[in-house]
Every structure is written in C-alpha cells, then in structure tokens.
Design an enzyme around this catalytic site. Structure first.
Site, PDB file in Angstrom:
ATOM      1  CD  GLN A 181     -13.049 153.096  35.021  1.00  0.00           C
ATOM      2  OE1 GLN A 181     -13.621 153.167  36.098  1.00  0.00           O
ATOM      3  NE2 GLN A 181     -13.351 153.874  33.993  1.00  0.00           N
TER       4      GLN A 181
ATOM      5  CG  ASP B 241     -11.575 158.405  29.691  1.00  0.00           C
ATOM      6  OD1 ASP B 241     -12.152 159.486  29.885  1.00  0.00           O
ATOM      7  OD2 ASP B 241     -11.306 157.593  30.598  1.00  0.00           O
TER       8      ASP B 241
ATOM      9  N   GLY C 143     -14.521 154.176  24.950  1.00  0.00           N
ATOM     10  CA  GLY C 143     -14.523 155.279  25.894  1.00  0.00           C
ATOM     11  C   GLY C 143     -14.052 154.937  27.291  1.00  0.00           C
ATOM     12  CG  HIS C 144     -14.571 156.924  31.831  1.00  0.00           C
ATOM     13  ND1 HIS C 144     -13.366 157.472  32.210  1.00  0.00           N
ATOM     14  CD2 HIS C 144     -15.246 156.670  32.991  1.00  0.00           C
ATOM     15  CE1 HIS C 144     -13.323 157.559  33.536  1.00  0.00           C
ATOM     16  NE2 HIS C 144     -14.449 157.078  34.028  1.00  0.00           N
ATOM     17  CG  PHE C 145     -17.363 153.047  32.375  1.00  0.00           C
ATOM     18  CD1 PHE C 145     -16.919 152.566  33.596  1.00  0.00           C
ATOM     19  CD2 PHE C 145     -17.999 154.277  32.351  1.00  0.00           C
ATOM     20  CE1 PHE C 145     -17.106 153.293  34.769  1.00  0.00           C
ATOM     21  CE2 PHE C 145     -18.190 155.016  33.512  1.00  0.00           C
ATOM     22  CZ  PHE C 145     -17.743 154.519  34.728  1.00  0.00           C
TER      23      PHE C 145
END
Length: 284
Positions: A100, A235, A261-263
């Site tokens: 990630q 993201d 999103g990103h996480f």
C-alpha cells in the site's frame, strides 16, 4: 494474538507485528505513508488463524528506531534493503506481500531481487505506473522540479494534524468509520525532531520510484505473480487508473474497486479481508 517484537538490522531496531503460526503460508504486510504496521491491525486480527503474518515498521516509522538523516540514508532503495535484510534475518524465503502506498516501491524492489520468493501480491493502492499518479502529486512535482524553501514550505501543511487526518478521511463515504487514533499516532511521530526533513527527503526521492516503474512492470510480465487488487478509487494520490494499469502486465488479477479513499482498509476492511482470504486460499 498479535505479538509486538523488535529485531536489530544493521544497528537499527526494526519493530514488527507478528501473528499466526509460522508453519502456515506467510504474508508480509508493507505499510504506506504516513502510517505504520498499525494500518494492518484488522488484517492481523482476522487472518492469523490460517496464515503467518508479519508487518514491519520502516526505519523512522511506527515503533522502529528513528536514526537521524546523518546516520541513515532515507531513500526508498535503502529502506528496501533494510526490509530485505529484515526478511532474510527472519528466515523467510517464500511469502506473499501486501503493498500500500510506500509499500509498493519497497515491495517491488524486493520482488525484483527475489522473484522466486514472492508467491502473490495483494495490492491496496500501491502504484507502479505513471498513469496512476493523481492530482495529489501537483505540489510535489513543483518540489521535484526545484527543491527550495518555497516549494518545501508549500508541502508542510501535510504534516499538521489536519493534513494527516485528511489522508485518512478524504474520499471516504463516512469519515466516522475511520479510527482517529490513526492520524493522532502519525502526528505524534511526525512531531519528532527531523521528521519533516526525513519525509520531505522521501517525497523528493519518490522520483526514483517512477524511474523504476519499467523494471517493475517487466518483473510482472516475466514472473506473473497472481495479484489481488483491493483499491480505494477516491485516492487523490493513486486513483483508479493506477489499478487499471496492472491489467496490461498481469494475467491473473482479482480486481476489486471500493468507493473509499487512500486507506481502504479503514472503511472497507471487512470486505477486503474477505477477498484476501478467498484469494490466498486459491493461490497459496
């Protein structure tokens, strides 16, 4: 039960989380910015019944040592070497990797060096293509073009509590599903001496990752590791185009996109972990 351990690598204490039976197939969990192995807590809790899970903290992140930039070279190449030495010292010679964000340049470097060891790749917003670099890189691109006081100062808001919170909640459907401990932990670590410099140095060094993309793509074409994609499409740094690009080079992809999103594990962890279990049972 997750255990919290440390091991010395070239004079640096590397912290890591470990769960599961070492006799089971191994999954190495490589974290992103600005996080640590804490981002994989749900995976460690859920999958340790069938798998041996290892989640290290990079130097300067999480509970690992934070040597000064005079003592340790904070580049992706050097961090990758440290993580490779960590896996060597742990005696791991066959494992899948979950990547990630920063976990991608670190994981792909390890995979290129040891293609025979990497059994599969689980990819949550881990980029390897120029088309996967989103609009979140705009200020960093100015920084790459000319590193000076002005271009550095423009990036400093990212290190504030609000800036770190944004990393976690931007693009989520419901921010209340994201544990605020995440960005508060990151803020404490980002408030340490020379933390801003180290992270600016890594952002500057990210240019080298882009130069490595063709090598990583060649690795994928030649070695064809099975890949599970579990990608948060909102993201701003690594949008869905980055996930789509893997289809050019990898024949066996289990492709899953989430409206987050990103996480992505924060909001869609239950769904992603269910996909991970099915994928791992099929491929290793």
């Amino acid at each position: 039960m997750t255990k919290f351990k440390k091991i010395e690598i070239d004079g640096i204490n590397i912290a890591y989380r470990e769960a599961g039976n070492p006799e089971n197939p191994t999954l190495v969990l490589l974290h992103g910015y600005p996080a640590s192995s804490h981002q994989y807590r749900k995976v460690l809790n859920a999958l340790s019944d069938d798998y041996y899970l290892i989640a290290p903290d990079y130097p300067g992140y999480g509970n690992s040592d934070f040597p000064s930039p005079d003592e340790y070279e904070y580049t992706f190449e050097n961090i990758s070497k440290t993580m490779d030495s960590f896996l060597e010292k742990k005696g791991l010679n066959s494992y899948a990797i979950m990547i990630q964000d920063y976990g991608a340049p670190i994981g792909f470097r390890i995979a290129v060096k040891h293609p025979e060891r990497v059994t599969a790749i689980i990819n949550q917003n881990g980029n390897a293509y120029e088309e996967g670099l989103g609009k979140g890189w705009e200020l960093i691109r100015y920084f790459w073009a000319d590193r000076n006081e002005k271009t550095e100062k423009a990036l400093l808001p990212a290190f504030t509590l609000d800036g770190l919170k944004w990393q976690y909640i931007h693009g989520t459907r419901n921010p209340e599903t994201v544990n605020p401990d995440t960005w508060h932990l990151d803020y404490l670590r980002m408030s340490r001496p020379y933390a801003h410099k180290v992270n600016l140095d890594l952002w500057y060094d990210y240019q080298d990752n882009i130069k490595q993309y063709p090598l990583w793509q060649k690795y994928l074409r030649e070695h064809q590791p099975p890949m599970l994609i579990v990608w948060g499409k909102n993201d701003e740094y690594f949008p869905e185009q980055g996930a789509q690009a893997f289809k050019k080079d990898v024949n066996t992809i289990d492709y899953n996109i989430y409206d987050t999103g990103h996480f992505a594990l924060e909001e869609d962890g239950e769904k992603i972990i269910a996909k991970m279990r099915l994928f791992m049972k099929k491929y290793f």
